[in-house]
Each structure stands twice: as structure tokens, then as C-alpha cells.
Design an enzyme around this catalytic site. Sequence first.
Site, short mmCIF file in Angstrom:
data_model
loop_
_atom_site.label_atom_id
_atom_site.label_comp_id
_atom_site.label_asym_id
_atom_site.label_seq_id
_atom_site.Cartn_x
_atom_site.Cartn_y
_atom_site.Cartn_z
N ASP A 154 0.81 -1.22 0.00
CA ASP A 154 0.00 0.00 0.00
C ASP A 154 0.85 1.27 0.00
OD1 ASP A 154 -2.28 -1.65 0.16
OD2 ASP A 154 -1.93 -1.87 2.30
N GLY A 190 1.38 2.83 -2.71
CA GLY A 190 0.94 3.61 -3.86
C GLY A 190 1.61 3.16 -5.15
N LYS A 191 1.94 1.87 -5.21
CA LYS A 191 2.58 1.33 -6.42
C LYS A 191 1.67 1.46 -7.63
CE LYS A 191 3.29 -2.67 -4.43
NZ LYS A 191 3.03 -2.30 -3.02
N GLY A 192 0.36 1.33 -7.42
CA GLY A 192 -0.59 1.36 -8.53
C GLY A 192 -0.45 2.62 -9.36
N ALA A 210 -3.45 -8.49 -2.96
CA ALA A 210 -3.03 -7.12 -3.21
C ALA A 210 -4.18 -6.30 -3.78
CB ALA A 210 -1.87 -7.10 -4.20
N GLY A 211 -4.18 -5.01 -3.49
CA GLY A 211 -5.14 -4.11 -4.13
C GLY A 211 -4.38 -2.89 -4.59
N HIS A 212 -4.26 -2.73 -5.90
CA HIS A 212 -3.54 -1.57 -6.43
C HIS A 212 -4.54 -0.57 -6.97
CE1 HIS A 212 0.39 -4.04 -7.13
NE2 HIS A 212 0.03 -3.97 -5.88
N ARG A 253 2.09 -29.62 -4.00
CA ARG A 253 1.91 -30.11 -5.37
C ARG A 253 0.53 -30.72 -5.64
NH1 ARG A 253 7.57 -32.12 -4.06
NH2 ARG A 253 6.58 -31.51 -2.10
N GLN A 289 2.41 -6.26 -2.75
CA GLN A 289 2.77 -6.28 -1.32
C GLN A 289 4.01 -5.41 -1.09
OE1 GLN A 289 1.85 -9.45 -2.75
NE2 GLN A 289 -0.15 -9.02 -1.94
N VAL A 292 -8.48 -4.10 -0.36
CA VAL A 292 -9.06 -5.43 -0.47
C VAL A 292 -10.00 -5.72 0.69
CG1 VAL A 292 -8.54 -7.92 -0.51
CG2 VAL A 292 -7.10 -6.32 -1.80
N GLY A 313 -10.89 -3.47 3.37
CA GLY A 313 -11.62 -2.36 3.97
C GLY A 313 -11.21 -2.09 5.41
N ARG A 314 -10.21 -2.83 5.90
CA ARG A 314 -9.76 -2.63 7.28
C ARG A 314 -9.01 -1.30 7.40
NH1 ARG A 314 -6.39 -8.01 8.56
NH2 ARG A 314 -5.81 -7.66 6.41
P1 IMP Z 1 -2.22 -12.75 3.32
O1 IMP Z 1 -1.23 -12.28 2.33
O2 IMP Z 1 -3.65 -12.54 2.87
O3 IMP Z 1 -1.95 -14.16 3.76
O4 IMP Z 1 -2.07 -11.84 4.61
C1 IMP Z 1 -0.90 -11.86 5.41
C2 IMP Z 1 -0.51 -10.45 5.85
O5 IMP Z 1 -0.12 -9.70 4.70
C3 IMP Z 1 -1.66 -9.65 6.47
O6 IMP Z 1 -1.11 -8.78 7.45
C4 IMP Z 1 -2.18 -8.82 5.31
O7 IMP Z 1 -2.83 -7.64 5.73
C5 IMP Z 1 -0.88 -8.51 4.59
N1 IMP Z 1 -1.03 -8.21 3.14
C6 IMP Z 1 -1.12 -9.10 2.12
N2 IMP Z 1 -1.21 -8.47 0.94
C7 IMP Z 1 -1.16 -7.16 1.19
C8 IMP Z 1 -1.18 -5.98 0.37
O8 IMP Z 1 -1.24 -6.02 -0.86
N3 IMP Z 1 -1.12 -4.78 1.02
C9 IMP Z 1 -1.02 -4.71 2.37
N4 IMP Z 1 -0.98 -5.77 3.18
C10 IMP Z 1 -1.06 -6.98 2.60
MG MG Z 2 -2.86 -2.18 -1.59
#
Ligand code: IMP
Ligand code: MG
Length: 337
Positions: free
Chosen positions: A13, A15-17, A41-43, A138, A176, A250, A252-253
Site C-alpha cells: 500500500d 501507492g505502487k498502482g 493485493a489491491g492496487h 503439489r 505487497q 481489499v 476495507g480494514r
Molecule cells: P495474506 O497475504 O492474505 O496471507 O495476509 C498476510 C498479511 O499480509 C496480512 O497482514 C495482510 O494484511 C498482509 N497483506 C497481504 N497483501 C497485502 C497488500 O497487498 N497490502 C497490504 N498488506 C497486505
Molecule cells: Mg494495496
Amino acid sequence: MPCTIVAGGFWGDEGKGKIIAYLALQDKPKIIARAGVGPNAGHTVYHRGKKFGLRQIPCGFVYGGARLLIGPGVLVNPEIVLKEVELTETKERLGIDQNCAVIEPHHIEHDKSSEHLKEKIGTTGTGCGPANIARVNRTAKLAKDVPDLRDFLTDVPMEVNDSIKKGETVLIEGSQGFALSLIHGTYPYVTSKDTAASTLAADVGIGPTRVDDVILVFKAYVSRVGEGPFPTEISQEKAEEMGIVEFGTVTGRRRRIGTFDFELAKRSAMINGATQITITCLDRLYKGASGAKKWEQLPNEAKRFIEKIEKEIGVPVTIISTGVELDNIIDMRSEKL
Ligand code: IMP
Ligand code: MG
């Protein structure tokens, strides 16, 4: 910069997007390939007055001339991919590697119901961890086993390496961030895979010798969603006073907020092999920086902050983002490189 990787410097997060979208329009890459874990991930990118929160399709889609690829190291959720293809109208130019592992409904169920994953680690509940477990075991299904993805299947490593060989511009979009790495991050409060540049290269099937630049993206402050250590964290009240309140794309937290972590940034730059640094959201820390397009337009305080980052980390800050619009950006690559 024929082959460039964009990686997250902190906990995602950053701001890569927006940065990817800017680089796509500016540098016009032949290929933009998504690396990283998967749809956890949410970009976010703003394009033609619309906000896109993309989880699988590269944010570089905003440049219509690029072939868009998802590397074999990336997990795919077919439902999300197909939805985003519609949304971005990229059916003709998207390729998914045949060997991408597939997230199935039972992976999501496991991720959401496991006390350990959901409560202790605080995962995104998108099934990524359980799907990576299946890959290691696998037993995972691959993209080539999914009829709905048939039209998109390709050999991503072959396409990317061919393009690099021809001297074309290739942009690799990491997801990430460094501190979420399974290997280098704040274990066990991490994601289910390494997130540093070497793995991002491996995700799309290129060797380390093929990479010309690693652009490491840091936000001017730090945010983290989910559980785990956060040395520079500040209270929610303090963050609110600074006008910084963020929610995950992704999940909303609400994101935890902290000040720029120089120690973590140094280590992140070292392990990522960063050749350039991007600082995003500078306008949220220094209101006077809002919308700046030139170094000279930045308030002195903001300039000193950027100079301190360069000095401490020893890598040039080449791009600074000063707002959500794609042209709210200071691009100093031609001066500094
Ligand atoms: P998971 O990747 O869903 O297994 O989550 C493991 C940890 O990585 C948690 O703390 C998530 O909030 C964090 N996380 C996974 N992907 C992202 C992302 O794209 N941005 C921010 N935090 C992430
Ligand atoms: Mg994000």
C-alpha cells in the site's frame, strides 16, 4: 531502462498502482507483467475519472499499447481475473501464464475460518496462503486446468525474455511490500511468499542478470494492515491529527499508521537491490507539496525530508508523488540518472 521492477518498500500500500500507471503512460513499455503473491493485493489507479482497485490485472493497463501479463509465480482467482478483464476492457491483450496456481473456494474458506490465519496473522482472507500451501504440496490446480482461462493462456517467461532480448521496455509490477516477505519480513506476521525484487523477477521468469532497474516505492509515512510489529507506529488519534486515515483496498480494514522508518528502508533497499527510490503521498505529510510537478515547487521542509532519505539510504529519489492524479508527480529520472 529496458527492464524495470517496481517493488514495495514497506508493508504494501505504498501507492505502487499510481506509479506503475504513470510509468506505463510515460515509458510506453511493450510488456507490463504482474508479479507478487496474488489477489491479496489491491492496487489503486485513477483513470479517465474512474477509480480502479485492481487485484490481478497490471495497473499499467492504462497504457493501451502494452501487452499485459500475469507471471507463473502469481496466484490467480479466475473469478476476479475475469471481472477485472471486463472492467478494464483488456480481453485482447491479457496473457496469463499456464502455470499460475489457482485459488479455489476451499482455499478462501480455510483462510477466512482458520483461527491462526484470520485472527492471529490477520490475513486478507483471499485464500492466498492456503493456495500457496497447495502449490508447495503439489496439489494445486494450474491455470491450464481452468476452461474459463483458456483464451488467455500463454508462456509468460518466453514472452518477457523475448521482449528483453529485442531491447524492448518491460515493466514488472510487484505487489505487497518488503516487510511482508515470508523470508525477510516480520515473520510470522507476513504473507505467504517472498516479496523482494529477486522473487518478483522469478515470478515472471526472468533471471537477475536481465533486470536493469529496481524502483523501490516508499510512502512518505508507513502504513500496515493486519497484525505484527510496527516500530514507528503512532496512535490513531495522532494520525487523525495529521489528516491521515486509510482503509485497505481489499479488506476495507483501517490501516495502522506510522512515521517513515529509516532503518527498515535501508534494509529494504539493500535486499531489493534498489537503484531508484520513489516517495509517494508526500502531499499528505506536507500540504504545501500538493500537486507539485517540479522539485522547486516543494516546501523546504519536504525537500529536506527527501534529501535525508537519499542520504540515509544512499539511493537516489527519482520520482515523487504529490497527489492522486497521474500528473501530480515529480519525475527527476532524466536529471538524476
Ligand atoms: P495474506 O497475504 O492474505 O496471507 O495476509 C498476510 C498479511 O499480509 C496480512 O497482514 C495482510 O494484511 C498482509 N497483506 C497481504 N497483501 C497485502 C497488500 O497487498 N497490502 C497490504 N498488506 C497486505
Ligand atoms: Mg494495496
